[in-house]
Design an enzyme around this catalytic site. Sequence first.
Site, PDB file in Angstrom:
ATOM      1  N   SER A  87      16.137   8.835 -39.543  1.00 14.51           N
ATOM      2  CA  SER A  87      15.604   9.780 -38.563  1.00 14.51           C
ATOM      3  C   SER A  87      14.293  10.389 -39.044  1.00 14.51           C
ATOM      4  CB  SER A  87      16.610  10.890 -38.258  1.00 14.51           C
ATOM      5  OG  SER A  87      16.567  11.877 -39.252  1.00 14.51           O
ATOM      6  N   GLN A  88      13.470  10.770 -38.067  1.00 13.66           N
ATOM      7  CA  GLN A  88      12.179  11.375 -38.398  1.00 13.66           C
ATOM      8  C   GLN A  88      12.004  12.614 -37.547  1.00 13.66           C
ATOM      9  OE1 GLN A  88       8.237   9.501 -37.986  1.00 13.66           O
ATOM     10  NE2 GLN A  88       8.804   8.264 -39.760  1.00 13.66           N
TER      11      GLN A  88
ATOM     12  N   ALA B 142      11.099  16.630 -41.663  1.00 10.37           N
ATOM     13  CA  ALA B 142      11.430  15.697 -42.738  1.00 10.37           C
ATOM     14  C   ALA B 142      11.792  14.333 -42.198  1.00 10.37           C
ATOM     15  CB  ALA B 142      12.616  16.238 -43.532  1.00 10.37           C
ATOM     16  N   ILE B 143      11.688  13.333 -43.082  1.00 11.83           N
ATOM     17  CA  ILE B 143      12.158  11.990 -42.754  1.00 11.83           C
ATOM     18  C   ILE B 143      13.419  11.776 -43.569  1.00 11.83           C
ATOM     19  CG2 ILE B 143      11.577   9.558 -42.647  1.00 11.83           C
ATOM     20  CD1 ILE B 143       8.704  10.270 -43.113  1.00 11.83           C
TER      21      ILE B 143
ATOM     22  N   LYS C  46      25.855  -4.977 -57.459  1.00  9.80           N
ATOM     23  CA  LYS C  46      25.221  -5.741 -56.387  1.00  9.80           C
ATOM     24  C   LYS C  46      25.990  -5.714 -55.074  1.00  9.80           C
ATOM     25  CE  LYS C  46      21.856  -8.580 -58.546  1.00  9.80           C
ATOM     26  NZ  LYS C  46      22.189  -9.080 -59.898  1.00  9.80           N
TER      27      LYS C  46
ATOM     28  N   ASP D 249      20.854  25.107 -37.284  1.00 12.15           N
ATOM     29  CA  ASP D 249      20.528  23.994 -36.377  1.00 12.15           C
ATOM     30  C   ASP D 249      21.811  23.269 -36.004  1.00 12.15           C
ATOM     31  OD1 ASP D 249      18.308  21.073 -36.595  1.00 12.15           O
ATOM     32  OD2 ASP D 249      18.996  22.269 -34.896  1.00 12.15           O
TER      33      ASP D 249
END
Lengths: 185, 260, 372
Positions: B22-23, B27-28, B42, B164
Amino acid sequence: MLSVKIPQFQQSLQIYYFENVENSTEIRTKLLSGQDSHNFAFVNPDVIFSKEQLLSACYRALLDYNSGKIRTRSIHSEIIFCLGSSGNIVDSLTRFGIKEDGNRLIILKVIEKEEDVEYTIDEIVKGDNKDLDDALLRENVDFKQMQKAYKFQPSLSNSAREDFKETDWSLLLRKTVDLIQLRGC
Amino acid sequence: MSDELIQLAQSHLQNIPLQVISQGAEAIVFTTKTHPYLPTSKDSHTEYIIKYRPPKKYRHPQLDATLTKHRTIAEARLLQRLTNIPEIQSPGLIALDARNGIIWMEKVGYELIDYDDKISSLKNWLWRYNDNQEKALTEEIKIALEKVGCMIGKAHVNDVIHGDLTSSNIIITEAQEACLIDFGLSYQSALPEDKGVDLYVLDRAILSTHPKYAEQYNEWLMAGYERGYGKDKKSLIKLKEVLKRYEEVRLRGRKRSMLG
Amino acid sequence: MVHLDLHLKEGKTSYVAIGLEGSANKLGVGIIRHFPGPFSTTNRAEVLSNIRDTYITPPGEGFLPRDTARHHRNWVVRLIKQSIIESGLKISEIDCICFTKGPGMGAPLQSVVIAARTLAQLWDLPLIGVNHCIGHIEMGREITGADNPVVLYVSGGNTQIIAYSEQRYRIFGETLDIAIGNCLDRFARTLKIPNEPSPGYNIEQLAKKGSKYIELPYTVKGMDMSMSGILAHIDNLAYDLFNNKKHNKTIFNDDGTPKVTVEDLCFSLQETLFAMLVEITERAMAHVGTQQVLIVGGVGCNERLQRMMETMVLDRRGFIFATDERFCIDNGIMIAHAGLLEYRMSGKGFDYSDTVCTQKFRTDEVLIKWRD
């Protein structure tokens, strides 16, 4: 020996764990006199209960080191300082660093990327070289020393290791990592 | 804008594969399968969240550096505070690079197999049944929403204001418990007004994202919220104050009345 | 599409309104013409007259309601006469009298509403009360062509972030205490700089010469912001600077020489306050999902604010809209414009009982009938 490469940084780590150490006093003296041969982080295992705790401090130290912002003289002393939650360098080096009469020891060596490092660990530490294992660390960690070092709320001194469940260790780890990452912030 | 910022993030996170999830304005948020300092095997599927606050060009560089650092630290401190309130579930802090505005934390939630493998945010979790009235109002949903409300209540009892509260910032864990995330706008406050507004934001968010069942959902949330305060006399007085303020805010529609 | 011409008078090809504004220290009279049909690039409102007189106090003093009201009473007839002459209109061509109903300062609002009521009775015209903020928004939209922007309304009396939704201009964020213009004006008083042409303008000129950034409290809470703390802080810094309080190491070097100038203080204040505004605007843009930002209100004239906002907006690949001082500073034409929009929808004026002015008048109280 445990070899760890932290992805973001050029350096890599070599980590050892020794029991029945005979020459702590000698190591400590040579370390304090700044001898090249003893350019390692010698950590007191009494206050270490998890590899993650250790590596979390290494991450913090390397982050600051690569930004040119370490507070102590070397990356190795910085790792020891980063294990603590206090801004008092001497305090943390004393609590987390090698003890005069300690018979257990964790040793870390930071290797720069292109560095050719040659040393023989058995020449530096006289004892039994063992695998660094969380179960072993948990068995031997000193709750009272941990409480003095980290000042957990509620106090860890009131807990008994025997009663500690997996969830308790997880929570303790989380609290410790929080303190390590937020030190000085 | 996005590519430049992603590259900037990558420059502070060398050798860490980053996937944007999300952007926002602030913030990203990325996910990665690479742990910052633990050896990653792995075939490990565990993902971690990296939250990056990029620099803002419009700000004076000194102000920008200070704000980025302070806000990153404030968010990490809040995560720490929540660690010390075990009844509140929150993501654990993994690593912090405050100077560059980066926080690493645990990724909570699971993939909803009956909803395109989307993350189990409350929003997605509820949206699975949006077109099915029967399924949208079951006991299972009621219990989950009460748990969510209860968690928010507990946060408020501890004077933690989320700031928020939307259904995207609440996660349902695999154990079907509620977990709060994204504390970028969070702060500490004992004021009933601030708690009332926190609740109002959630009320509005539920109303706009789940309009069909919002009334019932908000009712269940509030029932849980009240439970979160417990039976202690002092807490119940606080609860009364908060509920009173909450009603006032709902009527007013905004935080404060206008200044002339 | 909203039908805007239900009440076009027979035989008339356009609407004309006169607007009176006096909610603070600016007295404005404006006359506007609307042509039938929806607004578009080919159908623009026509400004027939836009005159203003500002009540300016000596340096270090703010304007008091009683004196401001006196100023308005002294000037209103003159301005109205001038306005009519400038527009070249006959009284019979005017459709309605519009005035600022609120929000604003009590006595000044009152003096203007009395003039409006007098005109309405004199010329037998309907009266329309207008919300001052709506005036700014609608004028801004019309002049710039921004159709659905996030609006940053910043003036001496107001600081709000607004977006249109379902026939209301909803307030997304606002100041929790004082308005930004008020903050700048009060600091201007502390510095005792002239109020001519406006205290904010003079702060801006000083700031242009400043370069050192001093850390000031930055208070953004969600979509809201608080400014009384930063004002108190900077007032103290100015006091210490003027009174040689050498112990203040932010202001003075160890040897007693000042580290910062008045220009630096102005610079730092602007950088901090404007950054707060831009941050909230960016949040609103993300929340609402729009690419347009419109700045209205007196503080909107500030070039530094415009530049900062532009940087943020361009970074998001958006569009920024702002008006010049004719329209961003309080004026009568915006009242005429918003009032005329209201009149076109209702076809009649307010009952006299509704023409009482009010100091508190929230932007979202007005039903925007002229939009979808």
